[in-house]
Design an enzyme around this catalytic site. Structure first.
Site, PDB file in Angstrom:
ATOM      1  N   CYS A 197       0.844  -1.201   0.000  1.00  0.00           N
ATOM      2  CA  CYS A 197       0.000   0.000   0.000  1.00  0.00           C
ATOM      3  C   CYS A 197       0.879   1.251   0.000  1.00  0.00           C
ATOM      4  O   CYS A 197       0.617   2.215  -0.716  1.00  0.00           O
ATOM      5  CB  CYS A 197      -0.948  -0.005   1.196  1.00  0.00           C
ATOM      6  SG  CYS A 197      -0.120  -0.080   2.788  1.00  0.00           S
ATOM      7  N   VAL A 228      -4.533  -2.234   9.750  1.00  0.00           N
ATOM      8  CA  VAL A 228      -3.430  -3.162   9.482  1.00  0.00           C
ATOM      9  C   VAL A 228      -3.726  -4.493  10.155  1.00  0.00           C
ATOM     10  O   VAL A 228      -3.693  -4.607  11.377  1.00  0.00           O
ATOM     11  CB  VAL A 228      -2.096  -2.587  10.003  1.00  0.00           C
ATOM     12  CG1 VAL A 228      -0.944  -3.529   9.679  1.00  0.00           C
ATOM     13  CG2 VAL A 228      -1.837  -1.220   9.388  1.00  0.00           C
ATOM     14  N   PRO A 279      -3.436  -8.850  10.756  1.00  0.00           N
ATOM     15  CA  PRO A 279      -2.334  -9.706  11.216  1.00  0.00           C
ATOM     16  C   PRO A 279      -1.362 -10.095  10.109  1.00  0.00           C
ATOM     17  O   PRO A 279      -0.159 -10.205  10.346  1.00  0.00           O
ATOM     18  CB  PRO A 279      -3.045 -10.935  11.787  1.00  0.00           C
ATOM     19  CG  PRO A 279      -4.440 -10.882  11.254  1.00  0.00           C
ATOM     20  CD  PRO A 279      -4.754  -9.452  11.012  1.00  0.00           C
ATOM     21  N   ASN A 298      -5.108   3.189   2.763  1.00  0.00           N
ATOM     22  CA  ASN A 298      -4.080   2.206   2.422  1.00  0.00           C
ATOM     23  C   ASN A 298      -4.687   0.946   1.819  1.00  0.00           C
ATOM     24  O   ASN A 298      -4.087   0.316   0.943  1.00  0.00           O
ATOM     25  CB  ASN A 298      -3.224   1.865   3.647  1.00  0.00           C
ATOM     26  CG  ASN A 298      -4.012   1.697   4.923  1.00  0.00           C
ATOM     27  OD1 ASN A 298      -4.835   2.546   5.262  1.00  0.00           O
ATOM     28  ND2 ASN A 298      -3.772   0.618   5.635  1.00  0.00           N
TER      29      ASN A 298
END
Length: 303
Positions: free
Chosen positions: A130, A162, A164, A272
């Site tokens: 990203c 974000v 894992p 992102n």
């Protein structure tokens, strides 16, 4: 209109956001979502949308690939498993769009080098990261005006966006992004930094791009090039926005960007996700258009 059938591997933040975008595509039709946890939110959501699912990983998809006519697969899992996923699917003639930082195939940043990939019949293209999708267009905008000795990018993303998989891939993220700043962005040396910010409410994706030019920067031409490139990115990520810059300090050119998402899965702060999934969808659509036109036939790749 004929559509090319697709499978998505990895029902996390990226896979789920990508599914929403593929549902709107005029040339791509998502038919499978692959996961490893039968109870995962992503698989449940896919089932609700009428997508076939398996919780047995890629091995659960393989027997159905030919019967269901799957021609493109998006891998949104983790760099560690991508090589194996790609090998199994390439052997069945399925093209891979890699959204992990594995980077087995060549880097693709659509506004910079999408067209270059067309005639090459690649069976695996890598979408960098990203941070790479948000910043490499700006490095390329400078390097197409004059040589860039060093490019450094800092991507700041909200902790909540974000998952894992991305957290396990931080080292791969920085290596792959830095490599693409050089290879696609055109910087002689590249560096990438990611900051995961736990602030609540979550903050929007912010990106800082520094370029050191080899000679005195041609300020007007660089500014024009940057604005033209921003318009290219906005064609598929409308929330891509210049916050400040380009700021010139000696040979250093700095650009500050912000990326708002469409809010397909996570709210708009998660730009992102959007910049990654929109770039992947745009790339796959280009290949799909070529397949539909009869200009591209996928061949099985024996590893």
């Amino acid at each position: 209109m004929k559509k090319i059938k697709c499978a998505l591997i990895g029902p996390g933040n990226i896979g789920t956001d990508l599914l929403a975008k593929l549902k709107r595509s005029s040339v791509l039709e998502p038919v499978w979502m692959v996961g490893i946890d039968p109870e995962s939110e992503g698989l449940n959501r896919a089932r609700e949308l009428g997508i076939k699912t398996t919780a047995e990983g890629v091995d659960g998809l393989l027997p159905h690939v030919l019967a269901d006519g799957v021609q493109i697969a998006f891998d949104a899992t983790s760099a560690y498993v991508h090589a194996e996923n790609a090998r199994k699917l390439n052997a069945l003639g399925v093209m891979m769009i890699d959204l992990t930082p594995a980077a087995i195939g060549p880097y693709c940043v659509p506004p910079v080098n999408l067209k270059e990939h067309l005639g090459k019949r690649e069976m695996n293209v890598n979408m960098v990261t990203c941070g790479g999708q948000a910043t490499i267009p700006m490095v390329a905008a400078v390097s197409r005006v004059q040589p860039v000795a060093y490019g450094e990018i800092v991507a700041t993303v909200s902790s909540r966006s974000v998952g894992p998989g991305t957290r396990k891939n931080i080292d791969e993220f920085t290596r792959t992004t830095a490599g693409a700043v050089e290879k696609v962005g055109g910087a002689r040396k590249g560096k990438a930094i990611i900051i995961i910010n736990p602030a609540e409410p979550p903050l929007m994706m912010r990106d800082t791009i520094h370029c050191l030019t080899e000679t005195e920067p041609d300020q007007q031409r660089i500014a024009e090039s940057i604005h033209a490139m921003i318009e290219e990115v906005q064609k598929y990520v409308p929330g891509y926005r210049l916050v400040n810059g380009p700021v010139f300090d000696g040979k250093r050119v700095t650009v500050f960007m912000e990326v708002a998402g469409l809010g397909d899965y996570l709210p708009t702060y998660a730009g992102n996700l959007d910049i990654m999934t929109a770039a992947a969808a745009r790339t796959a659509e280009m290949f799909a258009e070529e397949m539909i036109a009869g200009n591209l036939t996928l061949e099985p790749v024996v590893a």
